[in-house]
Design an enzyme around this catalytic site. Structure first.
Site, PDB file in Angstrom:
ATOM      1  N   SER A 137       3.483  -4.968  35.127  1.00  0.00           N
ATOM      2  CA  SER A 137       3.214  -5.523  33.795  1.00  0.00           C
ATOM      3  C   SER A 137       1.708  -5.706  33.646  1.00  0.00           C
ATOM      4  CB  SER A 137       3.894  -6.895  33.665  1.00  0.00           C
ATOM      5  OG  SER A 137       3.415  -7.597  32.536  1.00  0.00           O
ATOM      6  N   TYR A 150       5.213 -15.643  36.954  1.00  0.00           N
ATOM      7  CA  TYR A 150       5.592 -14.307  36.485  1.00  0.00           C
ATOM      8  C   TYR A 150       4.442 -13.323  36.751  1.00  0.00           C
ATOM      9  CZ  TYR A 150       6.829 -10.343  33.624  1.00  0.00           C
ATOM     10  OH  TYR A 150       7.110  -9.052  33.210  1.00  0.00           O
TER      11      TYR A 150
HETATM   12  P1  NDP Z   1      15.390  -6.797  29.703  1.00  0.00           P
HETATM   13  O1  NDP Z   1      15.659  -8.269  29.801  1.00  0.00           O
HETATM   14  O2  NDP Z   1      15.759  -6.104  28.449  1.00  0.00           O
HETATM   15  O3  NDP Z   1      16.071  -6.045  30.934  1.00  0.00           O
HETATM   16  C1  NDP Z   1      16.012  -6.599  32.226  1.00  0.00           C
HETATM   17  C2  NDP Z   1      17.020  -5.885  33.089  1.00  0.00           C
HETATM   18  O4  NDP Z   1      16.938  -6.421  34.426  1.00  0.00           O
HETATM   19  C3  NDP Z   1      18.441  -6.050  32.639  1.00  0.00           C
HETATM   20  O5  NDP Z   1      19.123  -4.833  32.775  1.00  0.00           O
HETATM   21  C4  NDP Z   1      19.021  -7.073  33.606  1.00  0.00           C
HETATM   22  O6  NDP Z   1      20.411  -6.835  33.766  1.00  0.00           O
HETATM   23  C5  NDP Z   1      18.257  -6.704  34.882  1.00  0.00           C
HETATM   24  N1  NDP Z   1      18.232  -7.800  35.840  1.00  0.00           N
HETATM   25  C6  NDP Z   1      17.641  -9.010  35.705  1.00  0.00           C
HETATM   26  N2  NDP Z   1      17.872  -9.758  36.792  1.00  0.00           N
HETATM   27  C7  NDP Z   1      18.625  -9.010  37.636  1.00  0.00           C
HETATM   28  C8  NDP Z   1      19.198  -9.218  38.908  1.00  0.00           C
HETATM   29  N3  NDP Z   1      19.037 -10.390  39.564  1.00  0.00           N
HETATM   30  N4  NDP Z   1      19.929  -8.233  39.477  1.00  0.00           N
HETATM   31  C9  NDP Z   1      20.102  -7.060  38.841  1.00  0.00           C
HETATM   32  N5  NDP Z   1      19.575  -6.790  37.634  1.00  0.00           N
HETATM   33  C10 NDP Z   1      18.849  -7.763  37.038  1.00  0.00           C
HETATM   34  O7  NDP Z   1      13.836  -6.637  30.003  1.00  0.00           O
HETATM   35  P2  NDP Z   1      12.876  -5.360  30.029  1.00  0.00           P
HETATM   36  O8  NDP Z   1      13.629  -4.095  30.026  1.00  0.00           O
HETATM   37  O9  NDP Z   1      11.835  -5.587  29.013  1.00  0.00           O
HETATM   38  O10 NDP Z   1      12.217  -5.582  31.449  1.00  0.00           O
HETATM   39  C11 NDP Z   1      12.341  -4.635  32.497  1.00  0.00           C
HETATM   40  C12 NDP Z   1      11.193  -4.845  33.465  1.00  0.00           C
HETATM   41  O11 NDP Z   1       9.977  -4.624  32.790  1.00  0.00           O
HETATM   42  C13 NDP Z   1      11.105  -6.245  34.044  1.00  0.00           C
HETATM   43  O12 NDP Z   1      10.730  -6.133  35.396  1.00  0.00           O
HETATM   44  C14 NDP Z   1      10.013  -6.905  33.215  1.00  0.00           C
HETATM   45  O13 NDP Z   1       9.360  -7.919  33.947  1.00  0.00           O
HETATM   46  C15 NDP Z   1       9.111  -5.737  32.952  1.00  0.00           C
HETATM   47  N6  NDP Z   1       8.242  -5.818  31.791  1.00  0.00           N
HETATM   48  C16 NDP Z   1       8.710  -6.142  30.552  1.00  0.00           C
HETATM   49  C17 NDP Z   1       7.844  -6.176  29.469  1.00  0.00           C
HETATM   50  C18 NDP Z   1       8.267  -6.563  28.091  1.00  0.00           C
HETATM   51  O14 NDP Z   1       7.414  -7.008  27.296  1.00  0.00           O
HETATM   52  N7  NDP Z   1       9.528  -6.398  27.728  1.00  0.00           N
HETATM   53  C19 NDP Z   1       6.433  -5.822  29.636  1.00  0.00           C
HETATM   54  C20 NDP Z   1       6.055  -5.501  30.969  1.00  0.00           C
HETATM   55  C21 NDP Z   1       6.936  -5.479  31.990  1.00  0.00           C
HETATM   56  P3  NDP Z   1      21.546  -7.921  33.974  1.00  0.00           P
HETATM   57  O15 NDP Z   1      21.159  -9.137  33.184  1.00  0.00           O
HETATM   58  O16 NDP Z   1      22.775  -7.237  33.481  1.00  0.00           O
HETATM   59  O17 NDP Z   1      21.550  -8.152  35.447  1.00  0.00           O
HETATM   60  C1  8X3 Z   2       5.716  -8.744  29.982  1.00  0.00           C
HETATM   61  C2  8X3 Z   2       4.508  -8.644  29.130  1.00  0.00           C
HETATM   62  O1  8X3 Z   2       2.562  -9.967  28.205  1.00  0.00           O
HETATM   63  O2  8X3 Z   2       4.755 -11.014  28.123  1.00  0.00           O
HETATM   64  O3  8X3 Z   2       5.428  -8.453  31.283  1.00  0.00           O
HETATM   65  O4  8X3 Z   2       3.600 -10.815  30.225  1.00  0.00           O
HETATM   66  S1  8X3 Z   2       3.834 -10.187  28.927  1.00  0.00           S
END
Ligand code: NDP
Ligand code: 8X3
Length: 255
Positions: A137, A150
């Site tokens: 991120s 985070y």
């Molecule tokens: P979402 O919340 O839409 O998706 C997160 C996914 O992670 C879900 O499929 C969830 O599935 C899974 N997950 C969470 N905890 C667990 C666990 N303990 N075991 C297995 N699966 C898990 O978020 P994003 O797609 O946006 O995020 C994906 C990644 O990208 C993350 O690592 C996030 O930190 C990162 N990210 C996100 C950004 C944003 O602004 N959206 C920006 C930068 C990075 P389920 O709940 O079914 O387990």
């Molecule tokens: C998710 C993006 O800017 O909310 O990793 O940290 S931010």
């Protein structure tokens, strides 16, 4: 061609990546906790590829190792591992943050990613080919108030990705850390404990990235020629940028 293992495939980047990679013809192993959501994702994908869903919690080391080291034969040769499972919980200051939230972020974003990587990597090394694409991120490089643990977990992902490159030199394996900025998925809803109004306010009046934007970047990284390694790739919506240092002034003038 090998299979693609995607963690966090029930939502957001993982779900969108499942669509992109299935359209590119890859068989998929989709991992997340919610079995019903994985079934929905699978049902929406092309029937031309094989899709295996595995409902597990990446924090459960034994389950991760048992499940991901015993993939059925047609999925066992993993060509790409996409570590997308992850979350942020809370946006409060470090002095009053919930320690259980901190534990959950460390256990998922750091330890879960470690377990999945450790489960898949030996097979890649044996075959002398493979690719690990981690979801870091912007928060791993750039601090912001309330980012505390985070951001720390995503700094781990950045540095772990680089160290994997160092370990894997000469073994034919590529490693990339994708570092997105604001993207509208379930991320903010999870961060704010299911509060959809608070989550929507994060993206009000600006155009965030979409999950598809990020998934297309993941696919692009995966489709580079085998001798090309994208080490890290940071992307943001145009309407997001850095600000200068904050200065606390005793006279309350701010700035
Ligand atoms: P979402 O919340 O839409 O998706 C997160 C996914 O992670 C879900 O499929 C969830 O599935 C899974 N997950 C969470 N905890 C667990 C666990 N303990 N075991 C297995 N699966 C898990 O978020 P994003 O797609 O946006 O995020 C994906 C990644 O990208 C993350 O690592 C996030 O930190 C990162 N990210 C996100 C950004 C944003 O602004 N959206 C920006 C930068 C990075 P389920 O709940 O079914 O387990
Ligand atoms: C998710 C993006 O800017 O909310 O990793 O940290 S931010």
């Amino acid at each position: 061609m090998g299979s693609v293992v995607i963690t966090g495939a029930s939502s957001g980047f993982g779900r969108a990546a499942a669509k992109c990679f299935s359209e590119a013809g890859f068989d998929l192993v989709l991992v997340a906790r919610r079995a019903d959501r994985l079934a929905e994702v699978k049902a929406a994908l092309s029937s031309k590829v094989d899709v295996l869903t595995i409902a597990l919690d990446v924090r459960d080391k034994d389950d991760v190792l048992a499940s991901l080291t015993a993939l059925p034969d047609q999925m066992a040769e993993v060509s790409v591992l996409i570590n997308s499972a992850g979350l942020a919980l809370g946006l409060g200051g470090a002095n009053d943050a919930d320690l259980d939230d901190w534990d959950a972020m460390v256990d998922t974003n750091i330890k879960g990613l470690m377990y999945c990587t450790r489960a898949i990597l030996p097979g890649m090394v044996t075959r002398g080919a493979g690719q690990i694409i981690n979801l870091g991120s912007v928060a791993g490089s750039w601090p912001y108030p309330g980012g505390n643990v985070y951001g720390g977990t995503k700094a781990f992902v950045q540095q772990f990705s680089r160290n994997l490159r160092a370990d894997l030199l000469g073994k034919g394996i590529r490693v990339t850390n994708i570092e997105p900025g604001m993207c509208e998925t379930e991320f903010s809803k999870v961060r704010f404990g299911g509060d959809e109004v608070q989550a929507a306010a994060v993206y009000q009046g600006m155009q965030p990235l979409s999950a598809e934007d990020v998934a297309e970047v993941i696919l692009w990284v995966a489709m580079r020629p085998p001798h090309v390694n994208v080490n890290q790739l940071e992307l943001m919506p145009v309407s997001q940028a850095w600000s200068g240092f904050s200065v606390h002034r005793e006279d309350g003038a701010g700035g």
